[in-house]
Design a protein around this motif. Structure first.
Motif, PDB file in Angstrom:
ATOM      1  N   ILE A 180      -3.134  -8.169   3.524  1.00 51.08           N
ATOM      2  CA  ILE A 180      -2.263  -9.323   3.756  1.00 51.08           C
ATOM      3  C   ILE A 180      -0.911  -8.787   4.189  1.00 51.08           C
ATOM      4  CG2 ILE A 180      -1.195 -11.360   2.715  1.00 51.08           C
ATOM      5  CD1 ILE A 180      -3.383 -11.062   0.487  1.00 51.08           C
ATOM      6  N   ASP A 181      -0.426  -9.243   5.342  1.00 46.69           N
ATOM      7  CA  ASP A 181       0.857  -8.784   5.864  1.00 46.69           C
ATOM      8  C   ASP A 181       1.967  -9.676   5.312  1.00 46.69           C
ATOM      9  OD1 ASP A 181       2.996  -7.849   7.321  1.00 46.69           O
ATOM     10  OD2 ASP A 181       1.827  -7.575   9.158  1.00 46.69           O
ATOM     11  N   GLY A 182       2.855  -9.071   4.521  1.00 46.02           N
ATOM     12  CA  GLY A 182       3.929  -9.843   3.908  1.00 46.02           C
ATOM     13  C   GLY A 182       5.037 -10.208   4.876  1.00 46.02           C
ATOM     14  N   TRP A 183       5.087  -9.554   6.023  1.00 42.61           N
ATOM     15  CA  TRP A 183       6.179  -9.816   6.978  1.00 42.61           C
ATOM     16  C   TRP A 183       5.660  -9.615   8.401  1.00 42.61           C
ATOM     17  CZ3 TRP A 183      11.292  -6.546   7.633  1.00 42.61           C
ATOM     18  CH2 TRP A 183      12.212  -7.285   8.399  1.00 42.61           C
ATOM     19  N   PRO A 184       4.913 -10.608   8.923  1.00 43.39           N
ATOM     20  CA  PRO A 184       4.311 -10.441  10.254  1.00 43.39           C
ATOM     21  C   PRO A 184       5.337 -10.301  11.374  1.00 43.39           C
ATOM     22  CG  PRO A 184       3.342 -12.304   9.071  1.00 43.39           C
ATOM     23  CD  PRO A 184       4.546 -11.883   8.302  1.00 43.39           C
ATOM     24  N   GLU A 185       6.603 -10.664  11.115  1.00 39.40           N
ATOM     25  CA  GLU A 185       7.626 -10.546  12.175  1.00 39.40           C
ATOM     26  C   GLU A 185       8.409  -9.238  12.052  1.00 39.40           C
ATOM     27  OE1 GLU A 185       8.002 -13.201   9.848  1.00 39.40           O
ATOM     28  OE2 GLU A 185       6.491 -14.381  10.907  1.00 39.40           O
ATOM     29  N   ILE A 217       0.825  -1.208   0.000  1.00 41.96           N
ATOM     30  CA  ILE A 217       0.000   0.000   0.000  1.00 41.96           C
ATOM     31  C   ILE A 217       0.864   1.265   0.000  1.00 41.96           C
ATOM     32  CG2 ILE A 217      -1.645   1.315   1.406  1.00 41.96           C
ATOM     33  CD1 ILE A 217      -2.905  -1.414   2.166  1.00 41.96           C
ATOM     34  N   LEU A 218       1.963   1.244   0.778  1.00 41.33           N
ATOM     35  CA  LEU A 218       2.833   2.423   0.848  1.00 41.33           C
ATOM     36  C   LEU A 218       3.407   2.739  -0.530  1.00 41.33           C
ATOM     37  CD1 LEU A 218       4.398   4.575   2.530  1.00 41.33           C
ATOM     38  CD2 LEU A 218       6.262   2.916   2.662  1.00 41.33           C
ATOM     39  N   TYR A 219       3.932   1.707  -1.204  1.00 40.19           N
ATOM     40  CA  TYR A 219       4.601   1.941  -2.486  1.00 40.19           C
ATOM     41  C   TYR A 219       3.594   2.432  -3.528  1.00 40.19           C
ATOM     42  CZ  TYR A 219       8.075  -1.087  -0.168  1.00 40.19           C
ATOM     43  OH  TYR A 219       8.946  -1.646   0.723  1.00 40.19           O
ATOM     44  N   ALA A 220       2.383   1.856  -3.499  1.00 37.61           N
ATOM     45  CA  ALA A 220       1.364   2.263  -4.466  1.00 37.61           C
ATOM     46  C   ALA A 220       1.004   3.732  -4.262  1.00 37.61           C
ATOM     47  CB  ALA A 220       0.130   1.387  -4.323  1.00 37.61           C
ATOM     48  N   GLY A 221       0.831   4.140  -3.001  1.00 40.11           N
ATOM     49  CA  GLY A 221       0.469   5.524  -2.707  1.00 40.11           C
ATOM     50  C   GLY A 221       1.579   6.494  -3.097  1.00 40.11           C
ATOM     51  N   LEU A 222       2.831   6.145  -2.745  1.00 38.98           N
ATOM     52  CA  LEU A 222       3.961   7.022  -3.076  1.00 38.98           C
ATOM     53  C   LEU A 222       4.100   7.163  -4.594  1.00 38.98           C
ATOM     54  CD1 LEU A 222       6.646   5.801  -0.499  1.00 38.98           C
ATOM     55  CD2 LEU A 222       5.367   7.936  -0.427  1.00 38.98           C
ATOM     56  N   CYS A 237       4.128  -0.399   4.583  1.00 32.44           N
ATOM     57  CA  CYS A 237       5.225  -0.858   3.714  1.00 32.44           C
ATOM     58  C   CYS A 237       5.243  -2.367   3.578  1.00 32.44           C
ATOM     59  CB  CYS A 237       6.571  -0.352   4.222  1.00 32.44           C
ATOM     60  SG  CYS A 237       7.139  -1.122   5.757  1.00 32.44           S
ATOM     61  N   GLN A 238       4.533  -3.085   4.449  1.00 33.39           N
ATOM     62  CA  GLN A 238       4.573  -4.544   4.412  1.00 33.39           C
ATOM     63  C   GLN A 238       3.256  -5.159   3.966  1.00 33.39           C
ATOM     64  OE1 GLN A 238       7.393  -6.105   4.721  1.00 33.39           O
ATOM     65  NE2 GLN A 238       8.383  -4.144   5.154  1.00 33.39           N
ATOM     66  N   CYS A 239       2.203  -4.361   3.917  1.00 37.65           N
ATOM     67  CA  CYS A 239       0.887  -4.949   3.676  1.00 37.65           C
ATOM     68  C   CYS A 239       0.334  -4.592   2.300  1.00 37.65           C
ATOM     69  CB  CYS A 239      -0.097  -4.498   4.750  1.00 37.65           C
ATOM     70  SG  CYS A 239       0.317  -5.200   6.355  1.00 37.65           S
ATOM     71  N   ALA A 240      -0.302  -5.578   1.680  1.00 42.61           N
ATOM     72  CA  ALA A 240      -0.995  -5.385   0.406  1.00 42.61           C
ATOM     73  C   ALA A 240      -2.486  -5.556   0.650  1.00 42.61           C
ATOM     74  CB  ALA A 240      -0.490  -6.398  -0.611  1.00 42.61           C
ATOM     75  N   GLY A 243       8.492   1.749  11.762  1.00 42.65           N
ATOM     76  CA  GLY A 243       7.123   1.907  12.262  1.00 42.65           C
ATOM     77  C   GLY A 243       6.441   3.199  11.844  1.00 42.65           C
ATOM     78  N   THR A 244       7.141   4.065  11.116  1.00 42.01           N
ATOM     79  CA  THR A 244       6.586   5.374  10.761  1.00 42.01           C
ATOM     80  C   THR A 244       5.361   5.264   9.848  1.00 42.01           C
ATOM     81  OG1 THR A 244       8.790   6.294  10.961  1.00 42.01           O
ATOM     82  CG2 THR A 244       7.201   7.634   9.776  1.00 42.01           C
ATOM     83  N   CYS A 245       5.272   4.207   9.045  1.00 39.60           N
ATOM     84  CA  CYS A 245       4.179   4.112   8.069  1.00 39.60           C
ATOM     85  C   CYS A 245       2.971   3.372   8.638  1.00 39.60           C
ATOM     86  CB  CYS A 245       4.664   3.452   6.789  1.00 39.60           C
ATOM     87  SG  CYS A 245       5.030   1.706   6.956  1.00 39.60           S
ATOM     88  N   LYS A 246       2.835   3.355   9.972  1.00 37.93           N
ATOM     89  CA  LYS A 246       1.702   2.614  10.522  1.00 37.93           C
ATOM     90  C   LYS A 246       0.384   3.293  10.171  1.00 37.93           C
ATOM     91  CE  LYS A 246       1.281   4.432  15.192  1.00 37.93           C
ATOM     92  NZ  LYS A 246       1.426   4.149  16.616  1.00 37.93           N
ATOM     93  N   ALA A 247      -0.635   2.479   9.976  1.00 36.65           N
ATOM     94  CA  ALA A 247      -1.963   2.974   9.639  1.00 36.65           C
ATOM     95  C   ALA A 247      -2.984   2.079  10.328  1.00 36.65           C
ATOM     96  CB  ALA A 247      -2.170   2.952   8.133  1.00 36.65           C
ATOM     97  N   ARG A 248      -4.221   2.567  10.348  1.00 38.44           N
ATOM     98  CA  ARG A 248      -5.293   1.793  10.982  1.00 38.44           C
ATOM     99  C   ARG A 248      -6.269   1.339   9.910  1.00 38.44           C
ATOM    100  NH1 ARG A 248      -7.644   2.125  16.171  1.00 38.44           N
ATOM    101  NH2 ARG A 248      -6.427   3.941  16.708  1.00 38.44           N
ATOM    102  N   LEU A 249      -6.607   0.060   9.947  1.00 36.17           N
ATOM    103  CA  LEU A 249      -7.540  -0.498   8.980  1.00 36.17           C
ATOM    104  C   LEU A 249      -8.965  -0.205   9.435  1.00 36.17           C
ATOM    105  CD1 LEU A 249      -7.653  -2.265   6.408  1.00 36.17           C
ATOM    106  CD2 LEU A 249      -7.866  -4.245   7.913  1.00 36.17           C
ATOM    107  N   VAL A 250      -9.717   0.527   8.610  1.00 35.45           N
ATOM    108  CA  VAL A 250     -11.103   0.854   8.960  1.00 35.45           C
ATOM    109  C   VAL A 250     -12.054  -0.183   8.372  1.00 35.45           C
ATOM    110  CG1 VAL A 250     -12.930   2.589   8.786  1.00 35.45           C
ATOM    111  CG2 VAL A 250     -10.558   3.308   9.077  1.00 35.45           C
TER     112      VAL A 250
END
Lengths: 345, 242
Positions: free
Chosen positions: A55-60, A22-27, A76-79, A43-50
């Protein structure tokens, strides 16, 4: 998938393709979403899902430690799996017209050479020329190694056809194991960028202070190269502090000597060795450079005493070094808008 | 009014700071500056990073994450990076023990942070605390703009457009004011629908009564109007977007 972003000041909409973060698409759509490392640690790109599903590509991802609630995620990790609506708790502005908008591209590693036993210099030939600002970084993904890594460009040209990076060997680090143990020349890599806000423009019209540890020196060279191209140091001072453990760990000393010749006495380059005093041979081999002993932030603090007027500082290196350097600069009463770095922790 | 014991003065280093979790779940930062102690919200209003992990020199507090800075005596932003002030709590020191007092919920509202204590008390009397559940509608498009609201906890969504279905996309922080058309002239009807997205607590003040209170204290009134014009400009200032 349709993405709706509700920021503090307004809403944005854009589309993503399957698997696209999502981050890359928006940028890519010139929407200035918040980020720093863009690779899962800060952690700067954190967002809240409304609404919707991601899908989290890197849950760790280490950056997840900054998340407080279950409905928060790292852009940056979620699609997006479905159309989604998300909230970002900061002001989001469109990326300004004179700033390079990042894009996905491919490149081929055209050269890989060791600068020291654990630092490698890479050149990547791009499939299309790109513009970037001095001090920016690219995300690079190698085949068979999961996830993007952020590497700062060493070079700086307009319409760059190739990018140069330096990478330090990290035992157990996926990509560095691959780089140091494979014949990687000729291999195709995926890139996304340019990214990063710790950039230098000649219109800055301030003295430049660079404090870098290890491979953090990469972005500083890009900045110095841009400045040298514009004859910047005929008017402004440049102070560069490059920290490594011993002289054996230092690299680019010839490049620094060349920059000194090119830029003259207004450019001051100090190599800070944290574990030894510089041998006499170092001074003989590099008479235009200075050598000092100690941690790079301490060395910079000593040399800069009383010299912080009209200064913009650029910092890069291991997080504890950046942290210590910030303390030195705050104690020297530098204002925070003149302390630039991209946070990778 | 609630008064909470936090710690002994001896626990706070001279010109240093320390964070505490209260039983009520509040994270409080206690800082010393010379002879005085200050109490602030313990988490950075930007990304909820612990402020105690930041830098503090006895005068200016700096969050280590993105270098937002505040004046320790007032909680006001220093420099150009910080977007909001820190929420300040009143401190009482008794026999070497530090207490924080949460006297007025309005004090957390940026709009009213410069208001004199007398006027703040007057405004406090005007404020009604209201609770909304998830989906609760605060006001609709076309409703009269009688009251302004301050978000105390929870989340509120704004919808705009002819049928009130397009998200306006604003995200509010604790202490933020909305429905400020109640303080403006010739803005008699709501242009957005405000809905609570989760259990939310709001302070609600009648606009006309608020203006009256501010008129009787023009210095405070001037400072509130300055804050209000900055707030409006900020929302309008998104590169031609409204």
């Amino acid at each position: 998938m349709k993405i709706q972003v509700n920021a503090r000041n307004r809403a944005y909409q854009f589309e993503t393709t399957e698997g696209e973060k999502i981050l890359y698409a928006g940028l890519s759509e010139a929407i200035g979403l918040p980020y720093e490392c863009a690779s899962g640690t800060c952690g700067t790109c954190k967002a809240r899902l409304v609404s919707g599903e991601v899908i989290d590509g890197w849950p760790e991802a280490p950056g997840r430690k900054y998340l407080k609630d279950d409905d928060e995620f790292l852009m940056c990790q979620c699609a997006a799996k479905t159309d989604v609506s998300i909230e970002v708790a900061s002001f989001v502005q469109p990326i300004e017209a004179d700033v390079c908008v990042p894009a996905a591209m491919k490149g081929v590693i055209s050269s890989a050479r060791l600068l020291t036993p654990d630092v490698i210099h890479l050149q990547v030939r791009l499939n299309q020329p790109m513009e970037f600002d001095a001090g920016q970084f690219m995300l690079v993904q190698a085949p068979g190694v999961a996830g993007y890594r952020g590497w700062s460009m060493v070079n700086h040209q307009r319409e760059a056809e190739s990018l140069e990076f330096i990478v330090k060997k990290k035992p157990g680090g996926g990509i560095s194991e691959w780089l140091f143990n494979t014949d990687c020349e000729g291999v195709e890599v995926d890139l996304f960028g340019p990214l990063g806000q710790a950039t230098f423009y000649p219109s800055l019209a301030k003295n430049v202070l660079c404090i870098a540890g290890g491979s953090g020196i990469a972005g500083m060279l890009s900045i110095l190269s841009r400045a040298a191209q514009n004859d910047y140091f005929s008017q402004y001072k440049g102070d560069v502090f490059f920290g490594v453990q011993t002289l054996k760990d230092a690299f680019f000393l010839d490049e620094f000597s060349k920059l000194r010749t090119l830029c003259g006495d207004n450019l001051n380059v100090v190599i800070a060795l944290s574990k030894e005093e510089a041998p006499a041979s170092a001074l003989n081999d590099h008479p235009q450079l200075k050598f000092d002993t100690g941690y790079v932030h301490d060395v910079a603090g000593r040399h800069m005493q009383g010299g912080y007027q009209n200064v913009r500082a650029y910092l890069a290196g291991p997080p504890p070094m950046v942290d210590a350097a910030i303390r030195v600069l705050l104690q020297a009463r530098m204002t925070t808008d003149n302390i630039c770095y991209d946070k990778f922790s | 009014m609630s008064k909470i014991r936090i710690c002994n003065t001896a626990e706070i280093p001279s010109n240093g700071m320390k964070e505490y979790d209260t039983e009520g779940g509040l994270k409080v930062l206690i800082a010393n500056a010379g002879d005085t102690y200050y109490a602030y919200q313990g988490l950075c209003p930007h990304q909820e990073v612990c402020l105690a992990e930041g830098y503090y020199d006895g005068a200016v507090l700096t969050c280590h994450q993105h270098l937002w800075q505040w004046d320790i005596t007032t909680g006001k932003e220093v420099g150009t990076l910080a977007e909001v002030p820190l929420e300040k709590y009143e401190v009482q020191v008794e026999d070497g023990e530090i207490f924080v007092v949460q006297s007025s919920a309005l004090k957390a509202a940026q709009l009213f942070m410069d208001v004199s204590d007398d006027t703040l008390q007057r405004l406090d009397l005007l404020a009604r605390r209201e609770k909304y559940g998830s989906g609760g509608v605060l006001y609709n498009i076309g409703d009269p703009t009688d009251d302004l609201y301050i978000l105390e906890s929870g989340r509120v969504e704004f919808l705009i457009g002819r049928d009130g279905t397009s998200p306006a996309g604003f995200v509010l922080r604790k202490g933020e004011v909305f429905g400020w058309a109640a303080l403006l002239e010739n803005q008699e009807r709501r242009i957005a629908k405000a809905t609570s997205l989760e259990d939310s607590v709001l302070l609600r003040l009648n606009g006309e009564a608020t203006l009256k209170a501010l008129e009787s204290d023009p210095v405070s009134g001037y400072l509130v109007m300055r804050k209000l014009s900055t707030l409006i400009t900020r929302h309008l200032g998104s590169q031609g977007e409204k």
